[in-house]
Every structure is written in structure tokens, then in C-alpha cells.
Design a protein around this motif. Structure first.
Motif, PDB file in Angstrom:
ATOM      1  N   ARG A 116       0.830  -1.212   0.000  1.00  0.00           N
ATOM      2  CA  ARG A 116       0.000   0.000   0.000  1.00  0.00           C
ATOM      3  C   ARG A 116       0.861   1.258   0.000  1.00  0.00           C
ATOM      4  O   ARG A 116       0.561   2.230  -0.685  1.00  0.00           O
ATOM      5  CB  ARG A 116      -0.915   0.002   1.219  1.00  0.00           C
ATOM      6  N   LEU A 117       1.942   1.241   0.783  1.00  0.00           N
ATOM      7  CA  LEU A 117       2.832   2.411   0.827  1.00  0.00           C
ATOM      8  C   LEU A 117       3.577   2.599  -0.495  1.00  0.00           C
ATOM      9  O   LEU A 117       3.828   3.735  -0.914  1.00  0.00           O
ATOM     10  CB  LEU A 117       3.809   2.281   1.996  1.00  0.00           C
ATOM     11  N   GLN A 118       3.909   1.499  -1.163  1.00  0.00           N
ATOM     12  CA  GLN A 118       4.515   1.609  -2.496  1.00  0.00           C
ATOM     13  C   GLN A 118       3.517   2.227  -3.478  1.00  0.00           C
ATOM     14  O   GLN A 118       3.897   3.026  -4.339  1.00  0.00           O
ATOM     15  CB  GLN A 118       4.958   0.234  -3.013  1.00  0.00           C
ATOM     16  N   ALA A 119       2.246   1.867  -3.309  1.00  0.00           N
ATOM     17  CA  ALA A 119       1.211   2.443  -4.169  1.00  0.00           C
ATOM     18  C   ALA A 119       1.130   3.956  -3.950  1.00  0.00           C
ATOM     19  O   ALA A 119       0.986   4.722  -4.911  1.00  0.00           O
ATOM     20  CB  ALA A 119      -0.141   1.784  -3.890  1.00  0.00           C
ATOM     21  N   VAL A 120       1.238   4.397  -2.696  1.00  0.00           N
ATOM     22  CA  VAL A 120       1.193   5.833  -2.391  1.00  0.00           C
ATOM     23  C   VAL A 120       2.330   6.562  -3.107  1.00  0.00           C
ATOM     24  O   VAL A 120       2.115   7.639  -3.701  1.00  0.00           O
ATOM     25  CB  VAL A 120       1.264   6.077  -0.858  1.00  0.00           C
ATOM     26  N   GLU A 121       3.528   5.974  -3.062  1.00  0.00           N
ATOM     27  CA  GLU A 121       4.664   6.589  -3.771  1.00  0.00           C
ATOM     28  C   GLU A 121       4.357   6.730  -5.262  1.00  0.00           C
ATOM     29  O   GLU A 121       4.662   7.754  -5.883  1.00  0.00           O
ATOM     30  CB  GLU A 121       5.925   5.745  -3.587  1.00  0.00           C
ATOM     31  N   ARG A 122       3.727   5.737  -5.837  1.00  0.00           N
ATOM     32  CA  ARG A 122       3.396   5.765  -7.269  1.00  0.00           C
ATOM     33  C   ARG A 122       2.267   6.758  -7.552  1.00  0.00           C
ATOM     34  O   ARG A 122       2.254   7.391  -8.612  1.00  0.00           O
ATOM     35  CB  ARG A 122       3.048   4.362  -7.752  1.00  0.00           C
ATOM     36  N   PHE A 123       1.311   6.908  -6.605  1.00  0.00           N
ATOM     37  CA  PHE A 123       0.260   7.924  -6.780  1.00  0.00           C
ATOM     38  C   PHE A 123       0.909   9.303  -6.855  1.00  0.00           C
ATOM     39  O   PHE A 123       0.535  10.136  -7.688  1.00  0.00           O
ATOM     40  CB  PHE A 123      -0.739   7.918  -5.609  1.00  0.00           C
ATOM     41  N   GLU A 124       1.869   9.541  -5.951  1.00  0.00           N
ATOM     42  CA  GLU A 124       2.539  10.843  -5.900  1.00  0.00           C
ATOM     43  C   GLU A 124       3.329  11.135  -7.171  1.00  0.00           C
ATOM     44  O   GLU A 124       3.486  12.287  -7.546  1.00  0.00           O
ATOM     45  CB  GLU A 124       3.458  10.901  -4.672  1.00  0.00           C
TER      46      GLU A 124
END
Length: 179
Positions: free
Chosen positions: A21-29
């Protein structure tokens, strides 16, 4: 994904899911599309969409796991009431002796709050609340220490099975530290 009968992810599995989930946040950013994120992280596009929506609404904390649903089954007020009821003792709740067992606590929770816990879930709940496994430390009032010592010294040696003696070919003779 929710599983019947209390199944699901282990603590290690939940931690791994949290990292995804945190990797997904980095990719959203970075502005990546949901389809790309889902493929790269090997999750469904629907999960990526749901995480992105939570991220937009509440930031990184919105994407983090809320924990096990069982953790929220009893509110703080209900937990306080459970503590009070446990302190009152099992006799008050209809059991014949003063021992709380996990099965009894599970039954009590069901009676009081109409919430079903497993025996293991009951143990986890009690541990979180600071309860521990205990064994009575008190001795029976009727116990006579002199009689107990006499029994240990005189009667027990006569009753106990005799030790097997070592004989030629016995494994007892080949052990380190044997005769």
C-alpha cells in the motif's frame, strides 16, 4: 479479502500488504495510472482505485490498514463492562466454581454483548487487556505439610515403579555419564 471462520492474513502477511500500500502511495505521488500500479504491484485495479481514493481523501494514513475487524468488536465501554463482570467472578454468572476459563469468558461475551468470539480470539482480547494465564498459588486450607512430607519420604518410594537396571547390551550402558 475477508475469510470465513476467522481466516485471513498472518501478522507477516499484513505487514507485507502494508508495504505494498505504501509503495502504491509513492506511485500515486509520481502520477502513475491505476492500471500501471496494479500491474507493477500485482494487485487488482479495483484495489489500486480504492487506495487512490482513500489517499486523496485522507492522505497516506487513509491507505493504511485499519487492523483486524475483531479488534473493534468491543468498544472501550464494553471492554470496561467485561472487566467489571469478570471481577465479579464466575459464580455470579452461573458457573459452579471460581475458575474463569476461555470457554466461559467466550460464553460471557456472547451473553452480554451478542458478539461471537473464538476461544483463540477471546485469549487475544484478554491478553490485550492485560489479563494473563494464572494458576492458583494458594494451597488447600486442609493441607498438612507434615503429612505431605511423610508421604514423600516413606510411602512414595515404596509405590513408585523401580528404575530399570542396566544390563549387558542395554542402551543405558552406552550413554555419556553412565556407569
Amino acid at each position: 479479502m475477508r475469510y470465513a471462520q476467522g481466516g485471513g492474513l498472518t501478522d507477516a502477511g499484513r505487514a507485507a500488504r502494508e508495504r505494498i500500500r505504501l509503495q502504491a502511495v509513492e506511485r500515486f505521488e509520481r502520477g502513475e495510472k491505476n492500471r500501471e500500479i496494479a500491474a507493477a504491484l500485482r494487485v487488482s485495479e479495483r484495489s489500486a482505485e480504492r487506495w487512490r481514493r482513500a489517499w486523496r481523501e485522507r492522505g497516506e494514513t487513509g491507505v493504511l490498514s485499519k487492523g483486524s475487524p475483531a479488534d473493534r468488536s468491543l468498544s472501550e465501554a464494553r471492554l470496561a463492562r467485561l472487566e467489571r463482570e469478570l471481577e465479579r467472578g464466575p459464580l455470579v454468572h452461573g458457573w459452579a466454581d471460581q475458575r474463569w476459563t476461555l470457554a466461559r469468558v467466550k460464553t460471557l461475551i456472547g451473553r452480554l454483548f451478542r458478539v461471537s468470539y473464538t476461544v483463540e480470539g477471546t485469549w487475544r482480547l484478554l491478553k490485550r487487556q492485560g489479563w494473563s494465564w494464572q494458576q492458583p498459588a494458594r494451597r488447600a486450607i486442609e493441607r498438612d505439610e507434615d503429612v505431605v512430607e511423610l508421604w514423600k519420604k516413606e510411602i512414595w518410594p515404596r509405590v513408585r515403579a523401580p528404575r530399570r537396571r542396566a544390563a549387558p547390551g542395554s542402551s543405558l550402558l552406552t550413554r555419556p555419564g553412565s556407569r
